[in-house]
Every structure is written in structure tokens, then in C-alpha cells.
Design a protein around this motif. Structure first.
Motif, PDB file in Angstrom:
ATOM      1  N   ALA A 184      -4.266  -0.369  -9.249  1.00  0.00           N
ATOM      2  CA  ALA A 184      -3.296  -0.246  -7.969  1.00  0.00           C
ATOM      3  C   ALA A 184      -3.942  -1.149  -6.959  1.00  0.00           C
ATOM      4  CB  ALA A 184      -3.770   1.276  -7.350  1.00  0.00           C
ATOM      5  N   ASN A 185      -2.995  -1.430  -6.000  1.00  0.00           N
ATOM      6  CA  ASN A 185      -3.279  -2.094  -4.812  1.00  0.00           C
ATOM      7  C   ASN A 185      -2.638  -1.205  -3.771  1.00  0.00           C
ATOM      8  OD1 ASN A 185      -4.430  -4.543  -5.759  1.00  0.00           O
ATOM      9  ND2 ASN A 185      -2.642  -5.756  -5.714  1.00  0.00           N
ATOM     10  N   VAL A 186      -3.421  -1.336  -2.466  1.00  0.00           N
ATOM     11  CA  VAL A 186      -3.070  -0.598  -1.166  1.00  0.00           C
ATOM     12  C   VAL A 186      -2.803  -1.712  -0.250  1.00  0.00           C
ATOM     13  CG1 VAL A 186      -3.725   1.102   0.440  1.00  0.00           C
ATOM     14  CG2 VAL A 186      -4.478   1.149  -1.836  1.00  0.00           C
ATOM     15  N   TYR A 220       3.760   4.880  -3.531  1.00  0.00           N
ATOM     16  CA  TYR A 220       3.231   5.699  -2.559  1.00  0.00           C
ATOM     17  C   TYR A 220       3.489   5.145  -1.161  1.00  0.00           C
ATOM     18  CZ  TYR A 220       1.934   8.790  -6.619  1.00  0.00           C
ATOM     19  OH  TYR A 220       1.989   9.710  -7.309  1.00  0.00           O
ATOM     20  N   LYS A 221       4.251   6.183  -0.538  1.00  0.00           N
ATOM     21  CA  LYS A 221       3.978   6.049   1.193  1.00  0.00           C
ATOM     22  C   LYS A 221       3.047   6.924   1.900  1.00  0.00           C
ATOM     23  CE  LYS A 221       8.244   6.442   3.060  1.00  0.00           C
ATOM     24  NZ  LYS A 221       8.115   5.312   3.984  1.00  0.00           N
ATOM     25  N   ASN A 232      -9.259   9.401  -4.529  1.00  0.00           N
ATOM     26  CA  ASN A 232      -8.062   8.929  -5.431  1.00  0.00           C
ATOM     27  C   ASN A 232      -7.284   7.976  -4.199  1.00  0.00           C
ATOM     28  OD1 ASN A 232      -6.145   7.726  -7.057  1.00  0.00           O
ATOM     29  ND2 ASN A 232      -5.720   9.796  -8.047  1.00  0.00           N
ATOM     30  N   VAL A 233      -7.942   6.868  -3.880  1.00  0.00           N
ATOM     31  CA  VAL A 233      -7.515   5.983  -2.637  1.00  0.00           C
ATOM     32  C   VAL A 233      -5.746   5.849  -2.808  1.00  0.00           C
ATOM     33  CG1 VAL A 233      -7.756   4.141  -1.228  1.00  0.00           C
ATOM     34  CG2 VAL A 233      -9.864   5.224  -2.006  1.00  0.00           C
ATOM     35  N   PRO A 234      -5.365   5.464  -3.931  1.00  0.00           N
ATOM     36  CA  PRO A 234      -3.872   4.770  -4.065  1.00  0.00           C
ATOM     37  C   PRO A 234      -2.803   6.008  -3.771  1.00  0.00           C
ATOM     38  CG  PRO A 234      -5.255   3.803  -5.751  1.00  0.00           C
ATOM     39  CD  PRO A 234      -5.957   5.248  -5.143  1.00  0.00           C
ATOM     40  N   VAL A 235      -3.318   7.169  -3.808  1.00  0.00           N
ATOM     41  CA  VAL A 235      -2.182   8.451  -3.673  1.00  0.00           C
ATOM     42  C   VAL A 235      -2.812   9.238  -2.565  1.00  0.00           C
ATOM     43  CG1 VAL A 235      -1.652   8.248  -5.966  1.00  0.00           C
ATOM     44  CG2 VAL A 235      -3.306   9.812  -5.481  1.00  0.00           C
ATOM     45  N   ALA A 236      -4.064   9.156  -1.977  1.00  0.00           N
ATOM     46  CA  ALA A 236      -4.604   9.995  -1.005  1.00  0.00           C
ATOM     47  C   ALA A 236      -3.542  10.308   0.236  1.00  0.00           C
ATOM     48  CB  ALA A 236      -5.804   9.500  -0.364  1.00  0.00           C
ATOM     49  N   GLY A 237      -3.144  11.611   0.093  1.00  0.00           N
ATOM     50  CA  GLY A 237      -2.239  12.087   1.409  1.00  0.00           C
ATOM     51  C   GLY A 237      -0.934  11.552   1.457  1.00  0.00           C
ATOM     52  N   PHE A 270       0.853   1.872   2.412  1.00  0.00           N
ATOM     53  CA  PHE A 270       1.558   2.222   1.040  1.00  0.00           C
ATOM     54  C   PHE A 270       0.597   1.857  -0.291  1.00  0.00           C
ATOM     55  CE2 PHE A 270       2.924  -1.823   2.203  1.00  0.00           C
ATOM     56  CZ  PHE A 270       3.353  -2.643   0.839  1.00  0.00           C
ATOM     57  N   SER A 271       1.103   2.086  -1.479  1.00  0.00           N
ATOM     58  CA  SER A 271       0.385   1.475  -2.562  1.00  0.00           C
ATOM     59  C   SER A 271       1.474   1.220  -3.697  1.00  0.00           C
ATOM     60  CB  SER A 271      -0.747   2.437  -2.930  1.00  0.00           C
ATOM     61  OG  SER A 271      -0.232   3.792  -3.443  1.00  0.00           O
TER      62      SER A 271
END
Length: 286
Positions: A184-186, A220-221, A232-237, A270-271
Motif C-alpha cells: 500500500a501507498n498513502v 481508500y478516501k 492499519n494505516v492504509p485504511v485507518a478511518g 488517500f491510499s
């Protein structure tokens, strides 16, 4: 980043695929000496398909290159360029000299007699029609004996199809010991919401290794970032805004176009999460 004239520097198709994925080119040949390849590329890279060598079944490897030429118009590759001659078989060159040279295969002829190739003939009939970069021998035939490497087929989009490219890749070489199947990239949106305009994600480009690979991407937005202690940073919130999958016979740099665009607000986090799989279970993300 090297203190050399890039027009005279050596390279290979692997480096080319990495650079083009970051939109460093391509530019037209008659503009190469005057145009900045990053600021004014003539096209956007969409795919750089890698056709691997097949030493266990050379005939299958030859067929794979033929299919790529028929489908994409040409392939880029490199070979050991020690001699300029109309019918060339570098495999029979003597000595330890090496002169890797990148150029383009645009066709083939299975009927060329093996004895016609120089030096010393070839073990089989047939060869590739090569468009060279040297004006002294613009076209020539290269024996199927040639162990060509770094074979890529490239596809492009018009430069105005995409306006912006988010990436962190700063190296043209992969770290060879990794075997990641999900990454994943953020990112933080830089342009959305300015001057009444919106920014939209149209596609995802990712480097993959392997054959017959299924690639799945999720976007993810509205992430909570910095991530406030969540693991889980790439989907957090965030919320899932889009997902897309594609199948690729060959690895390389591939682009998955979204079925519908994803709108971004300026400064929004976003991720992009990408996963790969294939029947051999040897697919990985570059």
C-alpha cells in the motif's frame, strides 16, 4: 542524478520501464536533445510488459516475443553488439568482449538459412528484423540463437489523458530479496478543490513480477493521517472508494483503469492497496 550527458549514457529496457513509469519520457527522437523528458513527455506510459527469457523451452520464448510484436507492434530488447552485419549471430562471437545494446524488434522471418548468419552461422534458421539506432546499419537480421534479454513491449496513452502522477519510487532498481504480494501507498491530494476544480483518480500503475498475474487494487478516501495510533494505516478511518482488478499474461509496469473515477479534495489523505496472485504463486510486487 549522474554527472554525465544522458544522451550518451548507457542504459537498458529495465531502467527505461522504471523511468517511464515516473513519466520521465518518452520524447520524440528529434526533440531528445532539447526537451526536458520529465516536463514535456510526448506520451504517458501505461504498460511495459516484460517477456522473460525461456532457456528451458527456447521455441516457446521465441513464440512469446512474436506474439508481443504482433499485439503491440514492436518490442524493445538488448543484445551483445560486437559486430555490424546484415545477418548477425552474436552467440558465435569469440573472446570475452561484451557490448550490450538496446534496440527494437519489429518483425521476424523463419526462412533465413542458418548458414547466412555471421560469424560462423547459427544452429537454426530464422531471425528477428531489428530496427537499430545506428544510421550505419538502420535495419538488420538477428539470429534466433541470440540470447536477447530485458525484452519489453510498451503501450502508451496521449499525454493529456492524465494530468498528475502520485508516486514515491525514486530508484530504477528493485530490492531483489523482497517477495511482497500485497502493498500500500498513502498519499495526500495536492490539486483537488483548487479554483473550483476537482481532482479525480482515473487509474493505478504498479510494477509486478510473474506470469499470468491477477492484480487487484483498492482505493481508500478520507484517511485519518497521521494515523493517530491505529495500526492499519492504509485504511485507518477511511472508506473504500473504488476497486478494480486485471489479468496480465506478463509482468512489468501495468496500468489498471478504474470503472469510475474517485474524486479527491485538496489535502485529503488517500491510499492505494494492491495485491497480486498467480497459479505458480511466484507473483510479487516490484
Amino acid at each position: 542524478w549522474q554527472s554525465v550527458d544522458f544522451m550518451q549514457a548507457a542504459g537498458n529496457p529495465v531502467k527505461l520501464a522504471r523511468l517511464f513509469s515516473m513519466w520521465w519520457g518518452p520524447v520524440y527522437g528529434n526533440q531528445a536533445a532539447t526537451v526536458n523528458p520529465y516536463e514535456n513527455p510526448s506520451y504517458r506510459l501505461e504498460n511495459a510488459f516484460y517477456i522473460p527469457e525461456n532457456k528451458e523451452a527456447p521455441a516457446d520464448g521465441i513464440m512469446a516475443v512474436k506474439k508481443a510484436i504482433a499485439k503491440y507492434g514492436a518490442v524493445t530488447f538488448q543484445y551483445n553488439n560486437m559486430t555490424e552485419t546484415e545477418y548477425y549471430n552474436p552467440k558465435n562471437e569469440t573472446g570475452s568482449g561484451s557490448s550490450p545494446h538496446a534496440c527494437t524488434i519489429i518483425g521476424w522471418d523463419d526462412t533465413i538459412p542458418a548458414s547466412k548468419f555471421q560469424p560462423g552461422g547459427a544452429s537454426q534458421s530464422g531471425g528477428w528484423l531489428v530496427k537499430n539506432s545506428y544510421s550505419s546499419l538502420e535495419y538488420f537480421w538477428l539470429s534466433y540463437d541470440n540470447t536477447s534479454s530485458s525484452v519489453y513491449a510498451f503501450t502508451y496513452a496521449p499525454a493529456d489523458k492524465y494530468d498528475y502522477n502520485y508516486y514515491y519510487d525514486g530508484s530504477i532498481d528493485d530490492f531483489p530479496l523482497r517477495n511482497d504480494k500485497t502493498i500500500a501507498n498513502v498519499y495526500q491530494a495536492k490539486m483537488g478543490g483548487t479554483d473550483g476544480k476537482s481532482e479525480y483518480i482515473k487509474a493505478v500503475n504498479v510494477g509486478i513480477s510473474g506470469e499470468n498475474v491477477t492484480v487487484r487494487a483498492e482505493i481508500y478516501k478520507n484517511l485519518e493521517y497521521p494515523y493517530n495510533g491505529q495500526s492499519n494505516v492504509p485504511v485507518a478511518g477511511g472508506t473504500l472508494a473504488a476497486e478494480v482488478s486485471g489479468f496480465y499474461e506478463h509482468g512489468g509496469q501495468v496500468t489498471l483503469e478504474l470503472d469510475s473515477t474517485v474524486r479527491l479534495d485538496k489535502d485529503e489523505w488517500f491510499s492505494v492497496i494492491v495485491s497480486v496472485s498467480n497459479p505458480k504463486d511466484d507473483a510479487k510486487i516490484i
